[in-house]
Motif scaffolding. Sequence first.
Motif, PDB file in Angstrom:
ATOM      1  N   MET B  94      55.456  12.752  -8.966  1.00  0.00           N
ATOM      2  CA  MET B  94      54.631  13.211  -7.851  1.00  0.00           C
ATOM      3  C   MET B  94      54.144  14.646  -8.056  1.00  0.00           C
ATOM      4  SD  MET B  94      56.689  11.617  -4.626  1.00  0.00           S
ATOM      5  CE  MET B  94      55.294  11.301  -3.564  1.00  0.00           C
ATOM      6  N   GLU B 123      61.570   8.230   2.753  1.00  0.00           N
ATOM      7  CA  GLU B 123      61.124   7.291   1.729  1.00  0.00           C
ATOM      8  C   GLU B 123      61.148   7.945   0.344  1.00  0.00           C
ATOM      9  OE1 GLU B 123      57.701   4.766   2.901  1.00  0.00           O
ATOM     10  OE2 GLU B 123      56.871   5.372   0.983  1.00  0.00           O
ATOM     11  N   GLN B 127      63.373   7.194  -3.106  1.00  0.00           N
ATOM     12  CA  GLN B 127      62.679   6.712  -4.292  1.00  0.00           C
ATOM     13  C   GLN B 127      62.618   7.732  -5.415  1.00  0.00           C
ATOM     14  OE1 GLN B 127      59.241   5.553  -2.198  1.00  0.00           O
ATOM     15  NE2 GLN B 127      60.056   3.572  -1.640  1.00  0.00           N
ATOM     16  N   HIS B 128      62.408   8.995  -5.088  1.00  0.00           N
ATOM     17  CA  HIS B 128      62.225   9.980  -6.154  1.00  0.00           C
ATOM     18  C   HIS B 128      63.464  10.842  -6.408  1.00  0.00           C
ATOM     19  CE1 HIS B 128      58.045   9.218  -7.215  1.00  0.00           C
ATOM     20  NE2 HIS B 128      57.962   8.786  -5.965  1.00  0.00           N
ATOM     21  N   GLY B 131      66.016   8.241  -7.702  1.00  0.00           N
ATOM     22  CA  GLY B 131      65.516   7.611  -8.923  1.00  0.00           C
ATOM     23  C   GLY B 131      65.381   8.592 -10.070  1.00  0.00           C
ATOM     24  N   ASP B 132      64.836   9.775  -9.783  1.00  0.00           N
ATOM     25  CA  ASP B 132      64.613  10.749 -10.855  1.00  0.00           C
ATOM     26  C   ASP B 132      65.939  11.306 -11.370  1.00  0.00           C
ATOM     27  OD1 ASP B 132      62.027  10.249 -10.307  1.00  0.00           O
ATOM     28  OD2 ASP B 132      61.459  12.289  -9.799  1.00  0.00           O
ATOM     29  N   LYS B 134      68.834   9.962 -11.332  1.00  0.00           N
ATOM     30  CA  LYS B 134      69.498   8.893 -12.091  1.00  0.00           C
ATOM     31  C   LYS B 134      68.873   8.780 -13.501  1.00  0.00           C
ATOM     32  CE  LYS B 134      68.933   4.529 -11.052  1.00  0.00           C
ATOM     33  NZ  LYS B 134      68.697   3.300 -10.285  1.00  0.00           N
ATOM     34  N   GLY B 135      67.548   8.828 -13.552  1.00  0.00           N
ATOM     35  CA  GLY B 135      66.844   8.722 -14.832  1.00  0.00           C
ATOM     36  C   GLY B 135      67.187   9.874 -15.760  1.00  0.00           C
ATOM     37  N   TRP B 136      67.196  11.100 -15.205  1.00  0.00           N
ATOM     38  CA  TRP B 136      67.477  12.270 -16.057  1.00  0.00           C
ATOM     39  C   TRP B 136      68.908  12.260 -16.568  1.00  0.00           C
ATOM     40  CZ3 TRP B 136      63.804  14.203 -18.493  1.00  0.00           C
ATOM     41  CH2 TRP B 136      62.558  14.502 -17.912  1.00  0.00           C
ATOM     42  N   PHE B 138      70.632   9.709 -17.553  1.00  0.00           N
ATOM     43  CA  PHE B 138      70.659   8.911 -18.791  1.00  0.00           C
ATOM     44  C   PHE B 138      69.993   9.672 -19.939  1.00  0.00           C
ATOM     45  CE2 PHE B 138      68.155   6.359 -21.740  1.00  0.00           C
ATOM     46  CZ  PHE B 138      69.209   5.937 -22.537  1.00  0.00           C
ATOM     47  N   ILE B 164      69.254   0.554 -17.661  1.00  0.00           N
ATOM     48  CA  ILE B 164      69.113   2.001 -17.419  1.00  0.00           C
ATOM     49  C   ILE B 164      68.660   2.757 -18.666  1.00  0.00           C
ATOM     50  CG2 ILE B 164      70.864   2.000 -15.598  1.00  0.00           C
ATOM     51  CD1 ILE B 164      72.724   3.419 -17.736  1.00  0.00           C
TER      52      ILE B 164
END
Lengths: 298, 166
Positions: B94, B123, B127-128, B131-132, B134-136, B138, B164
């Motif tokens: 975003m 929201e 979502q961000h 989600g973000d 969690k992604g970072w 990994f 993941i």
Amino acid sequence: MVISPLSYLKNKVHTNYNLADHYLITETIDSTSQVNGVFGMGIITVSEGSLKAQINQSAYDITPGSFIVVNEGSLLTLKANKRSTMWLLLFKSSVAKVVAAELFHKRETDGLNYESIRNHQLVEHIHYINASLTDRLMILLKSGSSCASFQQLKSDGIVRSIIEDLSSKNLEAIQYSAKLPVKKEATRSDLYIRLSIAHDWLARSFKTALDMEAAAAVAMMSSAHFTRYFKMVYGITPYQYLLEIRMQWAQEQILNTTDSIQQIAQEICFETLSSFSYQFKKWCGLSPRQLRKSQMMN
Amino acid sequence: MENSQWSSFRLRVNVNCKPEDAYRMWATPAGLENWFLRKATFADADGKERQTDELLQEGDTYQWLWHGYSDSVKEVGSVLKANDNDQFTFTFSMGSPVSISIYQEAGETIIQLVESDLPTDEETRLQHFVGDSKGWIFYLTNLKSVLEGGLDLRNRKEELSDVITA
């Protein structure tokens, strides 16, 4: 049963995906259900069965492999012809606005204003799905429950790319339709949409033996009018356009497959090898055999 | 958690490597492809494509492609800051900035990531922020693994999704 869009979305977003930039709803419906109302901008397709869609005054049949674009503010009615699985991808207005604004500033938009770019009326009709759109829809469908990293980011990127494609096509449509010598905007839009549907139909039907009468019938106009308007808008006649599509496809097959030249010629409806070779050399500068030989040498 | 606490998050990972090696992993196209992306394409302010081993600079724009996804899934953004040494910032989810700082602590190199300016409505939080981060987690783990000479843990198969590692 008639369902209004708001209550439809309200009921569905919890069982499907209410993601940041879009709603994606997939549902199997039967011929007793009907969805009716104003949804906003989006695309609708089916993975099985077929839908009868009415957008404002125009009616379309949506079958697997095709989709319709719905413009913001349009009145939409959807009915299933039989048991059908429909896919509704609706974009949030704010994202569509941002994409349109970016496009407006990036592209050649002389003589156009931002509001005209935002109106997607000229692409509000039936289209054919390509592999890239199918791929993106499948990823979006899976993304709602996926644990993959940065899933939201990837979904947003996909939605943006779909809107960008639609908006680019819309901008192209605005520029093409301006070439039609019709003053009244509604008449010009209608004429352009019919030409555009026939244009896409030709691109999709290039392996079928067809005459220009058939293409004119898709555009719902006489053959003479169709040829004249088509050339005004796209700069070439429908026949030249069909030939161009066939030659491009043939070139790809010559370079990337081991199919015989005869086979390739037959697939795109050339009755003799010599007529195909003649047309191909005229188009490419090399005969089919010369092109294949040069490819092998490289 | 207060509303403002959802607007940013900070993650740190310790890596047994030289700080300059860690910096190149973030600030060159080839470095990013080693542990993060399938394809990282950057262009300078004039639109000229950066070489794969060239250090990225402020104002560069990017297009990223991911392992496990076709070319139709891409991320675009820009470099907000690059000091050729220990600070690198780029736009991400975003448009929110992600700032990388590299420094030493207890004899190891620390890579610190801060993603900030995230919208704090419910929201977006779900979502961000979630989600973000969690992604970072990994990808920072993968960066440590790659820099320390271990395995690249990313999934590279398009037919395998919902994991993941991509």
